[in-house]
Design an enzyme around this catalytic site. Sequence first.
Site, mmCIF file in Angstrom:
data_model
loop_
_atom_site.group_PDB
_atom_site.id
_atom_site.type_symbol
_atom_site.label_atom_id
_atom_site.label_comp_id
_atom_site.label_asym_id
_atom_site.label_seq_id
_atom_site.Cartn_x
_atom_site.Cartn_y
_atom_site.Cartn_z
ATOM 1 N N SER A 29 0.831 -1.210 0.000
ATOM 2 C CA SER A 29 0.000 0.000 0.000
ATOM 3 C C SER A 29 0.860 1.252 0.000
ATOM 4 O O SER A 29 1.741 1.399 0.846
ATOM 5 C CB SER A 29 -0.893 0.013 1.246
ATOM 6 O OG SER A 29 -1.955 -0.877 1.073
ATOM 7 N N MET B 74 -1.672 -6.980 6.587
ATOM 8 C CA MET B 74 -2.840 -7.690 6.044
ATOM 9 C C MET B 74 -2.502 -8.353 4.707
ATOM 10 O O MET B 74 -3.362 -8.511 3.848
ATOM 11 C CB MET B 74 -4.007 -6.701 5.839
ATOM 12 C CG MET B 74 -4.462 -5.986 7.083
ATOM 13 S SD MET B 74 -5.838 -4.859 6.719
ATOM 14 C CE MET B 74 -5.812 -3.809 8.166
ATOM 15 N N SER B 75 -1.235 -8.736 4.554
ATOM 16 C CA SER B 75 -0.844 -9.324 3.252
ATOM 17 C C SER B 75 0.416 -10.158 3.413
ATOM 18 O O SER B 75 0.748 -10.591 4.496
ATOM 19 C CB SER B 75 -0.575 -8.178 2.258
ATOM 20 O OG SER B 75 0.612 -7.472 2.652
ATOM 21 N N HIS C 164 -3.294 1.242 -4.490
ATOM 22 C CA HIS C 164 -2.879 0.088 -5.290
ATOM 23 C C HIS C 164 -3.303 0.352 -6.732
ATOM 24 O O HIS C 164 -4.493 0.271 -7.067
ATOM 25 C CB HIS C 164 -3.544 -1.183 -4.754
ATOM 26 C CG HIS C 164 -2.999 -1.602 -3.426
ATOM 27 N ND1 HIS C 164 -2.032 -2.575 -3.292
ATOM 28 C CD2 HIS C 164 -3.261 -1.170 -2.185
ATOM 29 C CE1 HIS C 164 -1.722 -2.726 -2.014
ATOM 30 N NE2 HIS C 164 -2.455 -1.885 -1.319
ATOM 31 N N GLU D 94 -10.583 -7.826 0.658
ATOM 32 C CA GLU D 94 -11.311 -7.375 -0.548
ATOM 33 C C GLU D 94 -12.356 -8.398 -0.973
ATOM 34 O O GLU D 94 -13.156 -8.150 -1.876
ATOM 35 C CB GLU D 94 -10.325 -7.119 -1.685
ATOM 36 C CG GLU D 94 -9.366 -5.958 -1.455
ATOM 37 C CD GLU D 94 -8.383 -5.781 -2.596
ATOM 38 O OE1 GLU D 94 -8.794 -5.278 -3.668
ATOM 39 O OE2 GLU D 94 -7.213 -6.149 -2.438
ATOM 40 N N HIS E 250 -6.004 -8.470 -1.507
ATOM 41 C CA HIS E 250 -6.100 -8.735 -0.071
ATOM 42 C C HIS E 250 -7.327 -9.582 0.257
ATOM 43 O O HIS E 250 -8.350 -9.484 -0.438
ATOM 44 C CB HIS E 250 -6.230 -7.422 0.714
ATOM 45 C CG HIS E 250 -5.146 -6.435 0.455
ATOM 46 N ND1 HIS E 250 -5.193 -5.521 -0.589
ATOM 47 C CD2 HIS E 250 -3.962 -6.221 1.084
ATOM 48 C CE1 HIS E 250 -4.105 -4.769 -0.563
ATOM 49 N NE2 HIS E 250 -3.338 -5.170 0.441
ATOM 50 N N ALA F 42 2.953 -2.325 3.787
ATOM 51 C CA ALA F 42 2.831 -1.278 4.810
ATOM 52 C C ALA F 42 2.318 -1.979 6.062
ATOM 53 O O ALA F 42 1.390 -2.790 5.979
ATOM 54 C CB ALA F 42 1.841 -0.206 4.363
ATOM 55 N N HIS G 175 -5.878 4.710 6.724
ATOM 56 C CA HIS G 175 -5.243 4.322 5.463
ATOM 57 C C HIS G 175 -4.585 5.507 4.759
ATOM 58 O O HIS G 175 -3.557 5.346 4.111
ATOM 59 C CB HIS G 175 -6.296 3.680 4.548
ATOM 60 C CG HIS G 175 -5.700 3.014 3.339
ATOM 61 N ND1 HIS G 175 -4.760 2.020 3.422
ATOM 62 C CD2 HIS G 175 -5.909 3.235 2.013
ATOM 63 C CE1 HIS G 175 -4.415 1.649 2.192
ATOM 64 N NE2 HIS G 175 -5.091 2.374 1.324
HETATM 65 O O1 LIG Z 1 -0.892 -4.241 0.879
HETATM 66 P P1 LIG Z 1 -0.342 -3.875 2.211
HETATM 67 O O2 LIG Z 1 -0.270 -5.041 3.160
HETATM 68 O O3 LIG Z 1 0.947 -3.147 2.079
HETATM 69 O O4 LIG Z 1 -1.377 -2.813 2.868
HETATM 70 C C1 LIG Z 1 -1.519 -2.587 4.266
HETATM 71 C C2 LIG Z 1 -2.584 -3.507 4.770
HETATM 72 C C3 LIG Z 1 -3.825 -2.828 4.276
HETATM 73 O O5 LIG Z 1 -4.071 -3.216 2.990
HETATM 74 C C4 LIG Z 1 -3.463 -1.349 4.313
HETATM 75 C C5 LIG Z 1 -4.112 -0.674 5.498
HETATM 76 O O6 LIG Z 1 -3.781 0.692 5.513
HETATM 77 O O7 LIG Z 1 -2.038 -1.304 4.455
HETATM 78 N N1 LIG Z 2 -3.118 -5.187 10.243
HETATM 79 C C1 LIG Z 2 -2.539 -3.989 10.057
HETATM 80 N N2 LIG Z 2 -2.137 -3.637 8.806
HETATM 81 C C2 LIG Z 2 -1.571 -2.413 8.653
HETATM 82 N N3 LIG Z 2 -1.077 -1.807 7.528
HETATM 83 C C3 LIG Z 2 -0.606 -0.609 7.890
HETATM 84 N N4 LIG Z 2 -0.782 -0.411 9.213
HETATM 85 C C4 LIG Z 2 -1.383 -1.529 9.709
HETATM 86 C C5 LIG Z 2 -1.801 -1.929 11.014
HETATM 87 O O1 LIG Z 2 -1.660 -1.200 12.000
HETATM 88 N N5 LIG Z 2 -2.371 -3.160 11.122
#
Ligand SMILES: O=P(O)(O)O[C@@H]1C[C@H](O)[C@@H](CO)O1
Ligand SMILES: Nc1nc2[nH]cnc2c(=O)[nH]1
Length: 314
Positions: free
Chosen positions: A54, A240-241, A85, A110, A107, A137, A278
């Site tokens: 992200s 989350m990935s 994205h 989604e 993700h 991220a 976000h």
């Molecule tokens: O795709 P990533 O894991 O980098 O994105 C992170 C997880 C969520 O999609 C998003 C939340 O802000 O950041």
């Molecule tokens: N699960 C999770 N994903 C993130 N992506 C960016 N920040 C966070 C967070 O605090 N928790």
Amino acid sequence: MSSDGKSSQKSFGNKPFILFLCFFRYTYECLVDTAKYLSDKVPFKPKVGIICGSGLGSLADAIENRIEFPYEKIPNFPLSTVEGHVGQLVFGYLSNVPVVCMQGRFHYYEGYPLWKCAMPVRVMKLLGITHLIASNAAGGLNKDYKVGDIMIVKDHINLMGFAGNNPLQGPNDDRFGPRFPPMNRAYDKELIEKAKVIAKEVGLGDIVHEGVYTCLGGPNFETVAELRMLGMLGVDAVGMSTVHEVITARHSNITVFAFSLITNLCVTEYHKNDEANHDEVIDVGKMRQKELTKFVQGVVKYVADENKLVSKML
Ligand SMILES: O=P(O)(O)O[C@@H]1C[C@H](O)[C@@H](CO)O1
Ligand SMILES: Nc1nc2[nH]cnc2c(=O)[nH]1
């Protein structure tokens, strides 16, 4: 791929039936179709795959001699629905190395099952990659971390897998990898050590850590109690990935390097009122894009030099 190329799965001759099956499970034949659609249009074989997290899509901007494929144009590909994205596959050269880059990923939150989120890794394997660089991220749980820091992933906790939610669930196709792949060496130790040197060279040295990442399903950020529990489990950064993409990559014997950009500090105290959002995640990615691009270029160059991958501009 298994040496004998045999599969425990039946192969179906007719194409419409293969495509129909793709809705339920990406068969080997279905992903070969996707890879062929791309390789017919790209005059080189990528050696390194890159996944942009992200707000990290700018990593792809440095790719030269680019050929771009919006996800909606690629057969069987899901669509990126998350802000930050872009949603395209970018082929080209980075540090003179042929690469393929996911400018935007998929993700679980989604609505995609993990095997669908991780399918591009198998497509990249079929296209020829030997190494994967995954970025994300993440929230900083380790008390030493600050917003804008980098955490090189030394290991992960597959929290979603504890409940059996795994990209490899279901019938195994030996042409991708074994039924029971080991995960104790998921993140390449040599690359981790070299990446720390490269980080220093590009001016990131004093903000780089090495730690344990975990993936939650999302889309909500975590509660205080959840973060305290994760801290007790030894987690340093929460996302989350990445975990399901890495499991899929290791299943196919792809060498993996992954890093997290710490975009927010996890709130582990009830009296604190900060809340993750976000937009901030995206902003931190923008703040770090220059150094991170140089960092990834350095890692790609090292991978190519060390593995004598073909590196020539067309
Ligand atoms: O795709 P990533 O894991 O980098 O994105 C992170 C997880 C969520 O999609 C998003 C939340 O802000 O950041
Ligand atoms: N699960 C999770 N994903 C993130 N992506 C960016 N920040 C966070 C967070 O605090 N928790």
